[in-house]
Design a protein around this motif. Structure first.
Motif, PDB file in Angstrom:
ATOM      1  N   ASP A   1     -64.269  37.355 -55.800  1.00  0.00           N
ATOM      2  CA  ASP A   1     -63.893  36.325 -56.776  1.00  0.00           C
ATOM      3  C   ASP A   1     -64.408  34.948 -56.387  1.00  0.00           C
ATOM      4  OD1 ASP A   1     -62.669  38.282 -58.159  1.00  0.00           O
ATOM      5  OD2 ASP A   1     -60.630  37.510 -57.996  1.00  0.00           O
TER       6      ASP A   1
ATOM      7  N   HIS B   1     -59.633  29.379 -53.843  1.00  0.00           N
ATOM      8  CA  HIS B   1     -60.647  29.144 -54.876  1.00  0.00           C
ATOM      9  C   HIS B   1     -61.132  27.704 -54.843  1.00  0.00           C
ATOM     10  CE1 HIS B   1     -59.026  32.921 -56.474  1.00  0.00           C
ATOM     11  NE2 HIS B   1     -60.119  33.006 -57.219  1.00  0.00           N
TER      12      HIS B   1
ATOM     13  N   ASN C   1     -68.330  42.643 -63.660  1.00  0.00           N
ATOM     14  CA  ASN C   1     -67.897  41.320 -63.201  1.00  0.00           C
ATOM     15  C   ASN C   1     -68.254  40.260 -64.249  1.00  0.00           C
ATOM     16  OD1 ASN C   1     -66.521  40.198 -61.141  1.00  0.00           O
ATOM     17  ND2 ASN C   1     -68.103  40.479 -59.592  1.00  0.00           N
TER      18      ASN C   1
ATOM     19  N   GLN D   1     -66.221  43.150 -55.526  1.00  0.00           N
ATOM     20  CA  GLN D   1     -65.074  42.295 -55.871  1.00  0.00           C
ATOM     21  C   GLN D   1     -65.043  41.068 -54.963  1.00  0.00           C
ATOM     22  OE1 GLN D   1     -61.535  44.521 -56.343  1.00  0.00           O
ATOM     23  NE2 GLN D   1     -60.341  42.827 -57.167  1.00  0.00           N
TER      24      GLN D   1
ATOM     25  N   ASP E   1     -61.833  31.564 -65.158  1.00  0.00           N
ATOM     26  CA  ASP E   1     -61.179  32.741 -64.583  1.00  0.00           C
ATOM     27  C   ASP E   1     -62.210  33.856 -64.442  1.00  0.00           C
ATOM     28  OD1 ASP E   1     -59.257  34.425 -63.566  1.00  0.00           O
ATOM     29  OD2 ASP E   1     -58.446  34.993 -65.523  1.00  0.00           O
ATOM     30  N   ILE E   2     -62.074  34.644 -63.373  1.00  0.00           N
ATOM     31  CA  ILE E   2     -62.937  35.799 -63.115  1.00  0.00           C
ATOM     32  C   ILE E   2     -62.186  37.064 -63.486  1.00  0.00           C
ATOM     33  CG2 ILE E   2     -64.271  37.050 -61.371  1.00  0.00           C
ATOM     34  CD1 ILE E   2     -65.300  34.227 -61.901  1.00  0.00           C
TER      35      ILE E   2
ATOM     36  N   SER F   1     -68.117  34.849 -57.089  1.00  0.00           N
ATOM     37  CA  SER F   1     -68.324  34.851 -58.535  1.00  0.00           C
ATOM     38  C   SER F   1     -68.012  33.479 -59.125  1.00  0.00           C
ATOM     39  CB  SER F   1     -67.429  35.908 -59.193  1.00  0.00           C
ATOM     40  OG  SER F   1     -67.759  37.204 -58.726  1.00  0.00           O
TER      41      SER F   1
END
Length: 621
Positions: free
Chosen positions: A440, A482, A410, A438, A401-402, A443
């Motif tokens: 996700d 994702h 972050n 931001q 999870d981010i 990341s």
């Protein structure tokens, strides 16, 4: 010969086989038959073993690595091949086939000789002066019956001998829960004991209905004779028989004769459970644990063939917990074996579906005993395997999870669940290094890339734990976006691990499992839903906890670095020495001067920052 060259040679030979139905026999170097299978088209089936290993489980890979040569028998039809395969497996017992031992010999109830008799289940009659009742086909049924009789009539099941052991120890737990009259206390007469024992034997021989009838007549007679203590004891036995009967109705069937099958798969083994019903009641139960994991339809088909090859009775109805390979052939084979039509059923709802669920739960318990976990966890993992279409139960799950605040601080968290339980020693934290703002998806890609770069580094060092272990399943806290962002990265890195997302609803509760092409509803799969919800909640808690920790550190650090002459290095040194900003603010000047990395001018500026009034008074003086 080199193993790779040997495999190529075997594939070349397999490609020359006919496209006909038949049976193939795999041999090792010693000539031993290690696997027997049937095929609709021999060429296609046998050549698959010596091609890509991508779709093979560990058991098949091991089998193939030991194959030195193979032979085959061409048959007129696939059904003929099935019959021949079953016969050859039973005859040769190959190592890599599902092998079931035919241990269903007759059972007997042994009544020991002497004034304080005991009853036990045994497999054979011996010349030892004891009385034997039987034979019976089902040892499980006899064990259940003996256990019920002991509890109802409060007979001991310990190894103490009477009257030798009278008064030599305290009664066991069974006495206190009213399942044993505890002759060991020496307060039960031989006459009372033998009366209860004889009633237990009548119960076993005549059944619960006959026992209730006889006991009721005796109870009424005792009441008429004002023998109230005896009447109360008989009443309690009648109640115990009726309660036992009520519990047995839970596993009763509306179908007079049927078998119910279910399987559960773990990481390395498959468990099969069989409930056999005759006369509308559960008459036998069998459990089997086999090595290896196959696709469920194949596993069911192979198990059914082996099971009924060693069983004389085939019922008119066979209930299964899912689809079975070669269903038409199986039905025909079972029908011929029975001499009448046999039907296969996969129930979706109702009483039969509940029996299947009970059967599957018991199979999961077998997996749990093998792994050392709990039946609930094994059941949840097996349900998740079915739901996601995995080859084996995901014993080792990684979830990511981010967490950030408007793109700041972050970070990411990774949690691990092993055998359905959190493995906190394997949790990891990540600071996002290459992504700003931001993002996700970006990341998550960074975190997954770094994780599997560590995997390859561990492989070079020969480390198999921590990052050196591949997960069985990856769950991302997010939807199909994702999954779509990360899946190409895994393919690029050569990582073949199933990847899914965990989708939340508006109330931040788990709603579905995301895959590349859409979503899988999960709410109706109770155990899998509970497991996935636990994983999603845990990874979110872990990631957001790390994020808050970083924000707090950042806030603390900014408080100190706002003081002239105090940079990042001195701020960290002060926090390391004093532990908290509060402790720094309460330190006197001498303590600050003595802190690591501090000079007198820097210490004074820190002291003056937290004590402006005192600093002003000094200046006034």
């Amino acid at each position: 010969m080199d193993p790779i060259e040997k495999k190529k040679e075997l594939r070349r030979k397999a490609m020359k086989l006919p496209l006909s139905p038949g049976v193939y026999l795999m041999h090792d170097k010693s000539g031993q038959i290690i696997y027997i299978g049937k095929a609709k088209a021999l060429k296609n089936r046998v050549s698959q073993y010596f091609g890509s290993e991508k779709n093979h489980d560990n058991k098949v890979r091991r089998m193939v690595s030991h194959v030195d040569w193979f032979e085959y028998i061409v048959c007129d039809s696939e059904f003929e091949a099935l019959v021949l395969e079953s016969s050859l497996i039973k005859q040769n017992q190959p190592k890599y086939n599902i092998l079931l031992k035919d241990d269903k010999g007759y059972s007997y109830i042994r009544v020991s000789p002497g004034p304080w008799p005991r009853m036990t289940e045994v497999k054979k009659v011996e010349e030892d002066g004891a009385k034997y009742i039987g034979p019976y086909m089902s040892s499980w049924s006899i064990k259940q019956t003996i256990d019920s009789a002991r509890k109802i009539f409060r007979l001991p099941d310990c190894s103490r001998k009477f009257p030798q052991d009278f008064g030599k120890g305290r009664p066991c737990l069974n006495y206190y829960i009213k399942q044993c009259c505890a002759p060991c206390r020496g307060r039960v007469s031989e006459e009372e004991y033998n009366e209860a024992f004889q009633e237990a034997m009548d119960f076993i021989k005549g059944g619960s209905s006959a026992s209730v009838k006889v006991l009721t007549e005796r109870m009424e007679q005792a009441a008429e004779n004002l023998e109230f203590e005896l009447a109360a004891r008989l009443r309690d036995r009648i109640n115990a028989i009726e309660m036992m009967g009520a519990r047995q109705k839970v596993v009763a069937s509306r179908v007079e004769e049927q078998d119910v099958f279910a399987l559960a798969q773990g990481e390395t083994h498959t468990a099969f459970e069989v409930f056999r019903f005759t006369g509308n009641r559960l008459s036998d139960r069998e459990s089997f644990l086999t090595e290896g994991c196959q696709p469920d339809p194949e596993a069911r088909s192979e198990f059914l063939r082996q099971y009924y090859a060693i069983r004389d009775r085939v019922p008119p109805l066979v209930v299964l917990d899912g689809e079975v390979e070669d269903e038409e052939l199986l039905v025909r084979w079972l029908s011929e074996k029975r001499g009448k039509t046999v039907r296969l059923l996969v129930p979706q709802r109702g009483d039969q579906a509940q029996l299947v669920q009970m059967c599957r739960k018991n199979a999961a318990e077998s997996i749990a005993r093998q792994t050392g976990g709990s039946g609930r966890d094994a059941s949840a993992l097996d349900e998740l395997r079915r739901l996601l279409g995995l080859e084996k139960a995901p014993a080792y799950i990684e979830s990511y999870d981010i967490s950030n605040l408007a793109g700041g601080e972050n970070v990411a968290g990774m949690v691990v669940f092993e055998n359905g339980r959190p493995l906190k020693s394997a949790y990891r934290k990540f600071k996002i290094k290459t992504v700003e703002g931001q993002d996700d998806y970006g990341s998550m890609r960074e975190v997954i890339r770094r994780r599997f770069q560590e995997y390859y580094a561990c492989q070079e060092k020969g480390e198999a734990e921590g990052f050196g272990r591949l997960p069985d399943l990856i769950l991302l806290d997010g939807g199909k976006g994702h999954v779509a962002a990360v899946q190409p990265l895994l393919e690029e890195m050569g990582i073949e691990v199933p990847l899914f997302g965990m989708v939340k609803d508006d109330r931040h509760r788990t709603r579905a499992i995301a895959q590349g092409g859409g979503e899988i509803a999960i709410s109706s799969y109770r155990r899998a839903y509970t497991l996935v919800s636990s994983i999603q909640d845990e990874v979110h808690r872990f990631a957001i906890g790390y994020h808050r920790q970083q924000r707090k550190k950042s806030a603390i650090s900014s408080t100190l670095t706002s003081i002239p002459g105090i940079g990042e290095a001195r701020a960290k040194a002060l926090l390391k020495h004093f532990k908290t900003v509060t402790a720094v603010s309460e330190a006197d000047l001498a303590e600050l001067e003595g802190a690591p990395g501090m000079t007198k001018p820097a210490a004074r500026r820190v002291w003056e920052h937290f004590h402006p009034e005192a600093a002003g008074l000094e200046e006034g003086l």
